[in-house]
Design an enzyme around this catalytic site. Sequence first.
Site, PDB file in Angstrom:
ATOM      1  N   CYS A   1       0.907  -1.055   0.119  1.00 41.01           N
ATOM      2  CA  CYS A   1      -0.069   0.157   0.011  1.00 41.01           C
ATOM      3  C   CYS A   1       0.749   1.185  -0.065  1.00 41.01           C
ATOM      4  O   CYS A   1       1.918   1.441   0.784  1.00 41.01           O
ATOM      5  CB  CYS A   1      -0.776   0.045   1.217  1.00 41.01           C
ATOM      6  SG  CYS A   1      -2.018   1.468   1.392  1.00 41.01           S
TER       7      CYS A   1
ATOM      8  N   HIS B   1      -8.893  -3.958  -2.045  1.00 38.97           N
ATOM      9  CA  HIS B   1      -8.075  -3.039  -1.401  1.00 38.97           C
ATOM     10  C   HIS B   1      -8.331  -1.770  -1.575  1.00 38.97           C
ATOM     11  O   HIS B   1      -8.600  -1.147  -0.526  1.00 38.97           O
ATOM     12  CB  HIS B   1      -6.456  -3.355  -1.794  1.00 38.97           C
ATOM     13  CG  HIS B   1      -5.542  -2.622  -0.982  1.00 38.97           C
ATOM     14  ND1 HIS B   1      -4.613  -3.168  -0.322  1.00 38.97           N
ATOM     15  CD2 HIS B   1      -5.416  -1.092  -1.075  1.00 38.97           C
ATOM     16  CE1 HIS B   1      -3.862  -2.190   0.381  1.00 38.97           C
ATOM     17  NE2 HIS B   1      -4.352  -1.005  -0.270  1.00 38.97           N
ATOM     18  N   GLU B   2      -8.607  -1.174  -2.768  1.00 38.42           N
ATOM     19  CA  GLU B   2      -8.807   0.209  -3.029  1.00 38.42           C
ATOM     20  C   GLU B   2     -10.239   0.477  -2.549  1.00 38.42           C
ATOM     21  O   GLU B   2     -10.490   1.432  -1.964  1.00 38.42           O
ATOM     22  CB  GLU B   2      -8.868   0.599  -4.516  1.00 38.42           C
ATOM     23  CG  GLU B   2      -7.182   0.447  -5.126  1.00 38.42           C
ATOM     24  CD  GLU B   2      -6.218   0.746  -4.342  1.00 38.42           C
ATOM     25  OE1 GLU B   2      -6.490   1.905  -3.396  1.00 38.42           O
ATOM     26  OE2 GLU B   2      -5.229   0.238  -4.286  1.00 38.42           O
TER      27      GLU B   2
ATOM     28  N   HIS C   1     -10.311   1.085   0.984  1.00 37.52           N
ATOM     29  CA  HIS C   1      -9.871   2.606   1.506  1.00 37.52           C
ATOM     30  C   HIS C   1     -11.041   3.522   1.344  1.00 37.52           C
ATOM     31  O   HIS C   1     -11.030   4.457   2.317  1.00 37.52           O
ATOM     32  CB  HIS C   1      -8.937   2.917   0.353  1.00 37.52           C
ATOM     33  CG  HIS C   1      -7.589   2.846   0.827  1.00 37.52           C
ATOM     34  ND1 HIS C   1      -6.887   3.107   1.752  1.00 37.52           N
ATOM     35  CD2 HIS C   1      -6.432   2.048  -0.060  1.00 37.52           C
ATOM     36  CE1 HIS C   1      -5.718   2.375   1.767  1.00 37.52           C
ATOM     37  NE2 HIS C   1      -5.341   1.817   0.838  1.00 37.52           N
TER      38      HIS C   1
HETATM   39 ZN   LIG Z   1      -3.795   1.007  -0.056  1.00 37.79          ZN
END
Ligand SMILES: [Zn+2]
Length: 166
Positions: A94, A136-137, A140
């Site tokens: 990340c 993963h995004e 966020h």
């Molecule tokens: Zn990330």
Amino acid sequence: MLKILKFPDPVLRIACKSWTFDSHQSVIDAEKIEKDMIDAMFAFDGIGLAAPQVGIDYRVFVMGHKDFPESAQAFFNPMVVSTTEDIDDLEEGCLSFPGIFVNIKRPKKIKARWQNSKGEWQEDEFDGYNCKCFLHELDHLEGIVFQDRVSSLKWAMAVKKSKRRK
Ligand SMILES: [Zn+2]
């Protein structure tokens, strides 16, 4: 160039707002954000970058690889439509946690929907690293970081390993 916020910057814990394509202006802004975020992602050798990582609290992220710049794109208001039960356990990094890599279990394949920078709805399936990167995004945008997805022991080991590499 956009600046990448590092954990524990509080913006990384914000649940982002939906992007509204209700005016011509917001399409222009969307295209500018797409371009600026892709430039920053490539500059820092990432394959994904979410808006809160550059201080923007809207639901948008970019994905792509420097070797195939024309395939990089932004995903506005992304959502997962369906997932498989099969799980992949692949390594993740990340840009907000430089040098730390850790294996994270996520669905192997998803079907997802999002709007492109013109506000048009798109749908597609993702697997392998693209699937992992999408999830993963997406995390966020909810203020979730990959550290939240592993045990504290596993995380401590990843941090230790990252220090050895320096
Ligand atoms: Zn990330």
